[in-house]
Design an enzyme around this catalytic site. Structure first.
Site, short mmCIF file in Angstrom:
data_model
loop_
_atom_site.label_atom_id
_atom_site.label_comp_id
_atom_site.label_asym_id
_atom_site.label_seq_id
_atom_site.Cartn_x
_atom_site.Cartn_y
_atom_site.Cartn_z
N GLY A 12 4.29 9.02 -1.52
CA GLY A 12 3.47 8.98 0.51
C GLY A 12 4.67 10.13 1.37
O GLY A 12 5.99 10.14 1.35
N ASP A 13 4.15 9.95 2.24
CA ASP A 13 5.26 10.87 3.94
C ASP A 13 5.51 12.26 3.35
O ASP A 13 6.64 12.51 3.20
CB ASP A 13 6.29 10.22 3.89
CG ASP A 13 6.13 8.34 4.31
OD1 ASP A 13 4.24 8.50 4.74
OD2 ASP A 13 5.89 7.47 4.33
N LYS A 16 1.62 15.60 4.09
CA LYS A 16 -0.24 16.01 3.52
C LYS A 16 -0.38 16.61 4.78
O LYS A 16 -1.38 17.27 4.72
CB LYS A 16 -0.76 14.99 2.55
CG LYS A 16 0.42 14.82 1.94
CD LYS A 16 -0.47 12.83 0.48
CE LYS A 16 -0.69 11.71 1.44
NZ LYS A 16 0.62 11.71 1.72
N GLY A 40 -0.95 7.52 6.73
CA GLY A 40 -0.65 8.14 8.57
C GLY A 40 -0.40 10.15 8.39
O GLY A 40 0.98 9.57 8.41
N HIS A 41 -1.19 10.34 9.39
CA HIS A 41 -0.66 12.03 9.35
C HIS A 41 -0.70 12.41 10.28
O HIS A 41 -1.14 11.97 11.15
CB HIS A 41 -2.28 12.66 8.41
CG HIS A 41 -2.63 12.03 7.35
ND1 HIS A 41 -3.47 12.66 6.80
CD2 HIS A 41 -1.62 11.43 5.72
CE1 HIS A 41 -3.33 12.37 5.16
NE2 HIS A 41 -2.28 12.22 5.49
N GLN A 229 -1.36 8.38 0.56
CA GLN A 229 -0.57 8.33 -0.37
C GLN A 229 -0.20 8.89 -1.59
O GLN A 229 0.33 9.81 -1.03
CB GLN A 229 -0.73 6.93 -1.00
CG GLN A 229 -1.00 5.90 0.18
CD GLN A 229 -1.97 5.64 0.65
OE1 GLN A 229 -3.57 5.47 0.31
NE2 GLN A 229 -2.39 5.16 2.25
N THR A 244 0.35 0.98 -4.32
CA THR A 244 -1.22 0.12 -3.13
C THR A 244 -2.31 -0.13 -4.02
O THR A 244 -1.97 0.34 -5.31
CB THR A 244 -1.61 1.74 -2.21
OG1 THR A 244 -2.22 1.58 -0.88
CG2 THR A 244 -1.47 2.81 -2.69
P1 IMP Z 1 -0.65 -1.06 1.15
O1 IMP Z 1 -1.85 0.02 1.29
O2 IMP Z 1 -0.68 -1.61 2.75
O3 IMP Z 1 -1.21 -1.85 0.25
O4 IMP Z 1 0.71 -0.87 0.40
C1 IMP Z 1 1.69 -0.98 -0.66
C2 IMP Z 1 2.19 0.49 -1.11
O5 IMP Z 1 1.98 1.31 -0.28
C3 IMP Z 1 3.65 -0.47 0.01
O6 IMP Z 1 4.94 -0.15 -0.15
C4 IMP Z 1 3.60 0.87 1.16
O7 IMP Z 1 4.69 0.49 2.05
C5 IMP Z 1 3.46 1.72 0.66
N1 IMP Z 1 1.66 3.19 1.12
C6 IMP Z 1 0.96 2.51 2.03
N2 IMP Z 1 0.68 3.80 2.59
C7 IMP Z 1 1.41 4.84 3.07
C8 IMP Z 1 1.37 5.89 3.55
O8 IMP Z 1 0.72 6.42 4.19
N3 IMP Z 1 2.89 6.17 3.21
C9 IMP Z 1 3.97 5.67 2.64
N4 IMP Z 1 3.83 4.77 1.81
C10 IMP Z 1 2.49 4.47 1.80
#
Ligand code: IMP
Length: 435
Positions: A12-13, A16, A40-41, A229, A244
């Site tokens: 992720g990050d 995108k 979060g874009h 993600q 996730t």
């Molecule tokens: P969840 O999606 O909130 O359940 O988090 C699960 C894992 O995915 C964690 O390690 C988060 O930091 C990671 N994660 C979830 N959404 C993002 C994203 O948009 N960018 C980066 N990491 C993410």
């Protein structure tokens, strides 16, 4: 006519949001199909920073239809926060539901999902089992979906159905809250009233998103699938359990929208020139311990802090073993290379080309995360570049060719800064597949 899916190739990050923003100009429909407001874009448009968590970034382009498809877990509170922000910024027209549509079959994130997400993480705070989630209720909402106790968007529009479903859903939650977390029980009536109020406001946005996409295909209107993600956070193919709860890989675009696999789609993987990760879990090319100053420098210049949670991101060199895995798992047929400018000025740039474990050298990304935790990265050094003003030339071109040769996929876009204009588009994916 070609559709395009934009997929994160790392954790992720990757940037995108910027690619989705650029490609949105070329598409008529932009669909989110998995995840929720854990994404979060961050976009910089006309020098103004905008962060969107749930609504597709394409909304910033006039005349596009933005869709939130079945596979998304949908938080109505977050949705209306973003709608209100976009209305205030004069981005949405007179009737915002003309440009943003929500699937009747998307599952709803309710306050108890966020509460359980936080309580669970706090309960595990000092153990290896903590995932480091975004606390947005993503996991608990998908759990309810899979256990067939979920509330769908359509349920928010029917008081009788909603009462019955909420009653069933909270019965178990209350046992968990009371007995494991010593937290107060959820009360049905105020929750029901709040949900119905949100449902009324949501009514004009609710649609059969799948059939909108089918019609778009019939009309030969290009669709952009906006992934959230990244590949390595995929529930099936990521570094489980540190992932996730959705399919972040390309297949998620089909299951999450209901559009058939047969539609011609180019799958573009987004990768930074280095790697970051937030939350727990294995990260073979991480340099936080081995090169802390370099990690800090990249984090600072790259502004590597979570758009959703503000957490500092862990930093590492580009991992080509993981990128090759992303190419395979997603069927990537093009790469967008982001944030190359962050590395400008370094005399030497490293890339990970293999892993060492005991005496063996591995070139496959492993899915068993505990093993992945044990591997040592093998780095190769490449000469750095001073700036990117001259475009894709010199040592920067060598870096790109090295990546392409390793992962056997072409770089079709290069980003040299956050603004729309700081982009080199080497190929337009919407034009390249003839139907
Ligand atoms: P969840 O999606 O909130 O359940 O988090 C699960 C894992 O995915 C964690 O390690 C988060 O930091 C990671 N994660 C979830 N959404 C993002 C994203 O948009 N960018 C980066 N990491 C993410």
């Amino acid at each position: 006519m070609t559709n395009v899916a934009v997929i994160g190739s790392q954790w992720g990050d990757e940037g995108k949001g910027k690619v989705v923003d650029l490609y949105s100009a070329k598409a008529d429909f932009i669909a989110r199909y998995q995840g929720g407001n854990n994404a979060g874009h961050t976009l910089v448009v006309n020098g103004k920073k905008t962060v969107l968590h749930l609504i597709p970034s394409g909304v910033l382009h006039k005349g596009k239809t933005c869709l939130i498809a079945n596979g998304v877990v949908f938080d109505p509170l977050c949705f209306f926060e973003e709608i209100d922000q976009l209305i205030a910024a004069n981005v949405l027209g007179h009737a915002p539901w003309n440009s943003v549509k929500v699937s009747e079959r998307a599952h709803v994130i309710l306050p108890y999902h966020c509460q359980i997400d936080k309580l669970r993480e706090n309960h595990l705070a000092h153990s290896d089992s903590k995932i480091g989630t975004t606390h947005r209720g993503i996991g608990p909402a998908y759990e309810d979906k899979v256990s067939r106790r979920g509330i769908q968007v359509i349920d928010l529009l029917d008081a009788k159905v909603l009462r019955r479903k909420l009653q069933l859903a909270i019965e178990e939650k209350n046992v968990l809250l009371k007995n494991l977390y010593s937290a107060p029980a959820i009360e049905l009536e105020p929750l029901l009233a709040e949900c119905l109020k949100l449902g009324e406001r949501l009514r004009p946005y609710v649609n059969n998103v799948r059939s909108i996409l089918v019609q778009a295909t019939v009309d030969k209107k290009p669709i952009l699938f906006e992934g959230a993600q990244g590949t390595l956070l995929d529930i099936d193919h990521g570094t489980y359990p540190y992932v996730t709860s959705s399919n972040t890989t390309a297949a998620g675009a089909f299951s999450g929208t209901g559009l058939g696999l047969g539609s011609p789609t180019r799958v573009i993987g987004i990768t930074k020139a280095y790697v970051t990760r937030v939350g727990s879990g294995p990260f073979p090319s991480e340099i936080e311990k081995s090169e802390p100053q370099m990690a800090e420098q990249i984090r600072k210049i790259g502004m590597e802090f979570g758009a959703t949670t503000g957490r500092p991101r862990r930093v590492g060199w580009l991992d080509l073993v993981a990128l090759k895995y992303a190419v395979e798992v997603n069927g990537l047929d093009g790469l967008a290379l982001m944030k190359a400018d962050v590395l400008s000025g370094l005399s030497e740039i490293r890339v990970c080309t293999g892993y060492k474990i005991k005496n063996a050298v591995i070139h496959d990304f492993m899915t068993a995360s505990y093993d992945l935790d044990q591997v040592k990265p093998i780095f190769e050094s490449l000469p750095g570049w001073t700036d990117l003003n001259d475009g894709v030339t010199g040592n920067f071109l060598k870096f790109i060719r090295f990546i392409e040769a390793y992962v056997k996929t072409k770089v079709i876009l290069v980003s040299t800064g956050p603004g729309r204009e700081q982009t080199l588009e080497l190929e337009n994916p919407f034009q390249n597949l003839v139907n």
